[in-house]
Design a protein around this motif. Sequence first.
Motif: not given
Lengths: 85, 258
Positions: B3-17
Amino acid sequence: MIEIYFSVLVLCCFFCLYRIGRGPTPPDRAVGIDILGIVVVGFCALFAVFTGRDFYINIAIAWSLLSFIGTLAIVKHLEGKGFDE
Amino acid sequence: MSEIIGYSLISVGILFDLLGCVGLIRLPDVYNRLQAATKSVTMGTCMILFGVFVKSGFTPLGAKALLCMVFILITSPTAAHALARGAYKAGVRLWQKSVCDFYEPVNILRARDVMSREVTFINPDEKLEKAIEILTEKKISGLPVVNSESTLVGIITEKDIISYSAKRKIEKAKVREAMTAKVTSFPPEAEVEKIADTISKNKFRRVPIVENGKVVGIVSRRDIIQILTKKKDPTPTVKDEDDLFNSLNRKKRKVGGG
């Protein structure tokens, strides 16, 4: 948390829409459409996770496919060729 | 944990977007926008999709997210490359502060590639009859006039001689009196296309190529025609030189523009 995610992505979509509307050249608008497609794919994937409904990811796959084909069609048009060349 | 890894990946991904879309807004021309937006938005969306995969594991949702990620990784750069090429071919200019354009055709023909290097000169103080002699002997229609310091002072052509002979007798005349003193000349680096343009606009038959004040060559209509048709054979096959020249010139510009 979820609200922040979605609001940032919606903001991204509005940035893309700004570029589509503003131009100034046709390729600029095409870039906007292309990027909008990719952002929407991410948006759909997130939506699938947070609503727990699987079919949103299907929309994401279909959208990415159509966005790619659409961009290539626009490129053909920009190069001054017909779609069947 | 996933869960944590998934959410941090999503957060960083949104930042890149977000950063990619800011680039789409802020950068000055279509190529820069394409470059900023495509790379980081592709990266961002792929991270979101990978985060979704990590979070949900090998469920149908996760597997589809992975599939979608692979698909975007392949298609997005392809689309961006095609779009950049399409924009270039559609004639969208680079930003004025761009430093180099590697896509520009490199083999631009210069005057030095086309010009005839064996140039016959004549001195302005020679007799006009001598000029006529040279013209008929060499079967050419014009001569650059060069003084004793080997600087270009004019050009003498059949046309000049004919119009001079209509007014005065040519027996005792000097070249200086009949020649055209105002000559358009080009440096050896000048683009052939530009020379062809000048020749056709002003109805010249030839232009001297001048380097450091000295005539190093001459570009005639025939030189340009031979280059355009890629014919090395110097004997002309077409009777109407003007028409052939003009049509080729137009054709070349059309190709260059499209």
